[in-house]
Design an enzyme around this catalytic site. Structure first.
Site, PDB file in Angstrom:
ATOM      1  N   TYR A 244     -12.338  -1.733  12.028  1.00 58.75           N
ATOM      2  CA  TYR A 244     -10.939  -1.271  11.936  1.00 58.75           C
ATOM      3  C   TYR A 244     -10.164  -1.578  13.223  1.00 58.75           C
ATOM      4  CZ  TYR A 244      -7.116   2.079  11.029  1.00 58.75           C
ATOM      5  OH  TYR A 244      -5.892   2.673  10.834  1.00 58.75           O
TER       6      TYR A 244
ATOM      7  N   ILE B 132      -2.628  10.773  11.890  1.00 54.23           N
ATOM      8  CA  ILE B 132      -1.594  11.217  10.955  1.00 54.23           C
ATOM      9  C   ILE B 132      -2.271  11.829   9.726  1.00 54.23           C
ATOM     10  CG2 ILE B 132       0.459  10.499   9.643  1.00 54.23           C
ATOM     11  CD1 ILE B 132       0.588   9.975  12.756  1.00 54.23           C
TER      12      ILE B 132
ATOM     13  N   VAL C 250      -3.335  -7.314  -1.643  1.00 56.99           N
ATOM     14  CA  VAL C 250      -2.659  -8.103  -0.608  1.00 56.99           C
ATOM     15  C   VAL C 250      -3.633  -8.901   0.266  1.00 56.99           C
ATOM     16  CG1 VAL C 250      -0.477  -6.834  -0.467  1.00 56.99           C
ATOM     17  CG2 VAL C 250      -2.445  -6.021   0.849  1.00 56.99           C
TER      18      VAL C 250
ATOM     19  N   SER D  87      -2.542   0.525  15.035  1.00 55.35           N
ATOM     20  CA  SER D  87      -3.154   1.843  15.212  1.00 55.35           C
ATOM     21  C   SER D  87      -3.532   2.015  16.680  1.00 55.35           C
ATOM     22  CB  SER D  87      -4.430   1.951  14.366  1.00 55.35           C
ATOM     23  OG  SER D  87      -5.203   3.078  14.763  1.00 55.35           O
TER      24      SER D  87
ATOM     25  N   ARG E  89       0.885   5.941  -1.805  1.00 58.62           N
ATOM     26  CA  ARG E  89       0.636   7.271  -1.214  1.00 58.62           C
ATOM     27  C   ARG E  89       0.686   7.161   0.309  1.00 58.62           C
ATOM     28  NH1 ARG E  89      -5.941   7.104  -1.944  1.00 58.62           N
ATOM     29  NH2 ARG E  89      -6.265   6.111   0.073  1.00 58.62           N
TER      30      ARG E  89
ATOM     31  N   GLY F 278       0.814  -1.225   0.000  1.00 57.63           N
ATOM     32  CA  GLY F 278       0.000   0.000   0.000  1.00 57.63           C
ATOM     33  C   GLY F 278       0.837   1.260   0.000  1.00 57.63           C
TER      34      GLY F 278
ATOM     35  N   THR G 137      -9.210  -5.186  13.584  1.00 57.55           N
ATOM     36  CA  THR G 137      -8.062  -5.623  12.763  1.00 57.55           C
ATOM     37  C   THR G 137      -6.743  -5.120  13.354  1.00 57.55           C
ATOM     38  OG1 THR G 137      -8.117  -3.698  11.265  1.00 57.55           O
ATOM     39  CG2 THR G 137      -9.441  -5.621  10.644  1.00 57.55           C
ATOM     40  N   LYS G 138      -6.769  -3.918  13.905  1.00 54.96           N
ATOM     41  CA  LYS G 138      -5.512  -3.352  14.413  1.00 54.96           C
ATOM     42  C   LYS G 138      -5.107  -4.014  15.731  1.00 54.96           C
ATOM     43  CE  LYS G 138      -4.845  -0.710  10.907  1.00 54.96           C
ATOM     44  NZ  LYS G 138      -3.726  -0.972   9.987  1.00 54.96           N
TER      45      LYS G 138
ATOM     46  N   ASN H 109       1.756  -2.348   5.429  1.00 57.16           N
ATOM     47  CA  ASN H 109       1.173  -1.011   5.607  1.00 57.16           C
ATOM     48  C   ASN H 109      -0.230  -0.873   5.014  1.00 57.16           C
ATOM     49  OD1 ASN H 109       1.408   2.151   5.756  1.00 57.16           O
ATOM     50  ND2 ASN H 109       0.951   1.678   3.617  1.00 57.16           N
TER      51      ASN H 109
HETATM   52  P1  NAP Z   1      -3.940   5.640   2.719  1.00 59.94           P
HETATM   53  O1  NAP Z   1      -3.428   7.016   2.456  1.00 59.94           O
HETATM   54  O2  NAP Z   1      -5.377   5.337   2.462  1.00 59.94           O
HETATM   55  O3  NAP Z   1      -3.012   4.599   1.931  1.00 59.94           O
HETATM   56  C1  NAP Z   1      -3.265   3.221   1.985  1.00 59.94           C
HETATM   57  C2  NAP Z   1      -2.813   2.618   0.685  1.00 59.94           C
HETATM   58  O4  NAP Z   1      -3.116   1.209   0.723  1.00 59.94           O
HETATM   59  C3  NAP Z   1      -3.564   3.208  -0.518  1.00 59.94           C
HETATM   60  O5  NAP Z   1      -2.661   3.585  -1.528  1.00 59.94           O
HETATM   61  C4  NAP Z   1      -4.472   2.068  -0.944  1.00 59.94           C
HETATM   62  O6  NAP Z   1      -4.746   2.009  -2.335  1.00 59.94           O
HETATM   63  C5  NAP Z   1      -3.653   0.852  -0.542  1.00 59.94           C
HETATM   64  N1  NAP Z   1      -4.487  -0.341  -0.480  1.00 59.94           N
HETATM   65  C6  NAP Z   1      -5.771  -0.435  -0.066  1.00 59.94           C
HETATM   66  N2  NAP Z   1      -6.199  -1.696  -0.179  1.00 59.94           N
HETATM   67  C7  NAP Z   1      -5.174  -2.425  -0.673  1.00 59.94           C
HETATM   68  C8  NAP Z   1      -5.017  -3.789  -1.016  1.00 59.94           C
HETATM   69  N3  NAP Z   1      -6.020  -4.664  -0.857  1.00 59.94           N
HETATM   70  N4  NAP Z   1      -3.839  -4.208  -1.538  1.00 59.94           N
HETATM   71  C9  NAP Z   1      -2.816  -3.324  -1.704  1.00 59.94           C
HETATM   72  N5  NAP Z   1      -2.901  -2.016  -1.394  1.00 59.94           N
HETATM   73  C10 NAP Z   1      -4.065  -1.569  -0.887  1.00 59.94           C
HETATM   74  O7  NAP Z   1      -3.676   5.217   4.256  1.00 59.94           O
HETATM   75  P2  NAP Z   1      -2.593   5.755   5.313  1.00 59.94           P
HETATM   76  O8  NAP Z   1      -3.249   6.775   6.150  1.00 59.94           O
HETATM   77  O9  NAP Z   1      -1.302   6.065   4.642  1.00 59.94           O
HETATM   78  O10 NAP Z   1      -2.450   4.456   6.226  1.00 59.94           O
HETATM   79  C11 NAP Z   1      -1.423   3.494   6.041  1.00 59.94           C
HETATM   80  C12 NAP Z   1      -1.499   2.498   7.183  1.00 59.94           C
HETATM   81  O11 NAP Z   1      -1.363   3.177   8.428  1.00 59.94           O
HETATM   82  C13 NAP Z   1      -2.825   1.747   7.249  1.00 59.94           C
HETATM   83  O12 NAP Z   1      -2.607   0.410   7.645  1.00 59.94           O
HETATM   84  C14 NAP Z   1      -3.583   2.488   8.320  1.00 59.94           C
HETATM   85  O13 NAP Z   1      -4.560   1.700   8.939  1.00 59.94           O
HETATM   86  C15 NAP Z   1      -2.464   2.856   9.277  1.00 59.94           C
HETATM   87  N6  NAP Z   1      -2.792   3.991  10.127  1.00 59.94           N
HETATM   88  C16 NAP Z   1      -3.027   5.228   9.610  1.00 59.94           C
HETATM   89  C17 NAP Z   1      -3.348   6.291  10.471  1.00 59.94           C
HETATM   90  C18 NAP Z   1      -3.587   7.673   9.971  1.00 59.94           C
HETATM   91  O14 NAP Z   1      -3.853   8.549  10.801  1.00 59.94           O
HETATM   92  N7  NAP Z   1      -3.485   7.957   8.686  1.00 59.94           N
HETATM   93  C19 NAP Z   1      -3.443   6.046  11.830  1.00 59.94           C
HETATM   94  C20 NAP Z   1      -3.221   4.765  12.325  1.00 59.94           C
HETATM   95  C21 NAP Z   1      -2.875   3.753  11.472  1.00 59.94           C
HETATM   96  P3  NAP Z   1      -6.019   2.812  -2.958  1.00 59.94           P
HETATM   97  O15 NAP Z   1      -5.639   4.229  -2.904  1.00 59.94           O
HETATM   98  O16 NAP Z   1      -6.118   2.288  -4.338  1.00 59.94           O
HETATM   99  O17 NAP Z   1      -7.185   2.452  -2.080  1.00 59.94           O
END
Ligand code: NAP
Length: 244
Positions: A152, A185, A61, A139, A11, A8, A155-156, A87
């Site tokens: 969510y 974030i 994935v 998370s 971005r 993932g 899963t975390k 990720n």
């Molecule tokens: P994001 O900007 O939505 O990026 C997630 C990426 O994963 C996207 O590019 C998405 O692709 C891709 N993805 C989704 N489903 C997938 C799959 N089945 N196979 C492969 N790739 C896939 O999320 P993020 O905020 O960077 O978060 C990244 C990680 O950190 C996640 O696990 C999230 O739960 C965790 N996290 C984030 C925060 C936060 O505040 N942002 C806080 C706690 C934990 P598409 O764009 O095509 O959907």
């Protein structure tokens, strides 16, 4: 040269981790579910500018079959997989009473089953190598819970259990497995929250600011580094001091 595979990573946090590990000198295997995500930015070129090799591997994935094929392809392309960052993650928020079965199952498949899939296939390569680092994105929602995120947070929390299990199963082969638990974030995932939700979150953060993707990438870089060779089965919260 060692190789890092980040799921993932088109971005958000995944892209920041890929850039940081490239700066640390790893060849980078990028992954995302579709080409479209990579068309929106030039992440692969920015990584190559750092003097390392970079390849994109499109795969869902959450699919056991696709994960196996992708891991094989990464190994063939780079010769080894030294760091795996699980990720990829999604949200499908809703209060429990209104959450559909589809919302629940989709989040479990993408956030949780993907960690099983990728850790299994990459783990078997790392076992043969007798070295490796697996770093999972948990998370704070998995530690403290969060209204509207039964799927969510489940899963975390599961990822934390999976992290400790993998650490215990693979530790004797020189493989560490740790998790980071980000708070709030700034990424496309959190842009979706309402202003009211954002204000409520900010009120709970000791440092009174939201995190940057680089805040996460720096800790992942440490966990992948030699300095973290004796750290395993741990969950590092990166939240600016939330719910202390
Ligand atoms: P994001 O900007 O939505 O990026 C997630 C990426 O994963 C996207 O590019 C998405 O692709 C891709 N993805 C989704 N489903 C997938 C799959 N089945 N196979 C492969 N790739 C896939 O999320 P993020 O905020 O960077 O978060 C990244 C990680 O950190 C996640 O696990 C999230 O739960 C965790 N996290 C984030 C925060 C936060 O505040 N942002 C806080 C706690 C934990 P598409 O764009 O095509 O959907």
């Amino acid at each position: 040269m060692a190789t890092a595979l980040i799921t993932g990573s088109a971005r958000g946090i995944g892209a920041a981790i890929a850039l940081r590990l490239a700066a640390d000198g790893y060849n980078i295997a990028l992954n995302d579910i579709s080409e479209k995500s990579f068309e929106e930015n030039d992440i692969a070129d920015r990584i190559r500018e750092k003097g390392v090799e970079c390849e994109i591997f499109i795969c869902d994935v959450s699919s056991h079959e696709q994960a196996e094929k992708t891991v094989k392809a990464v190994k063939e392309r780079f010769g080894s997989i030294d760091v795996l960052v699980n990720n990829a993650g999604i949200t499908r928020d809703g209060l429990l009473a209104r959450m559909s079965e589809e919302q629940y199952d989709t989040v479990v498949a993408v956030n949780q089953k993907s960690v099983f899939n990728m850790s299994k296939f990459v783990g078997s390569i790392m076992m043969r190598q007798r070295s490796g680092r697996i770093i999972n994105l948990a998370s704070v929602a998995g530690i403290y819970g969060n209204p509207g995120q039964m799927n969510y947070s489940a899963t975390k929390a599961a990822i934390i259990g999976m992290t400790k299990t993998v650490a215990k199963e693979l530790g004797s082969r020189g493989i560490t497995c740790n998790a980071v638990a980000p708070g709030f974030i700034k990424t496309p995932m959190t842009d979706k929250l309402t202003d009211e939700q954002k204000a409520a979150m900010l009120g709970q953060i000791a440092m009174k600011r939201f995190g940057e993707v680089e805040d996460i990438a720096g800790v992942v870089s440490f966990l992948a580094s030699k300095d973290a060779a004796y750290v395993t089965g741990q969950v590092i919260e990166i939240s600016g001091g939330i719910m202390m």
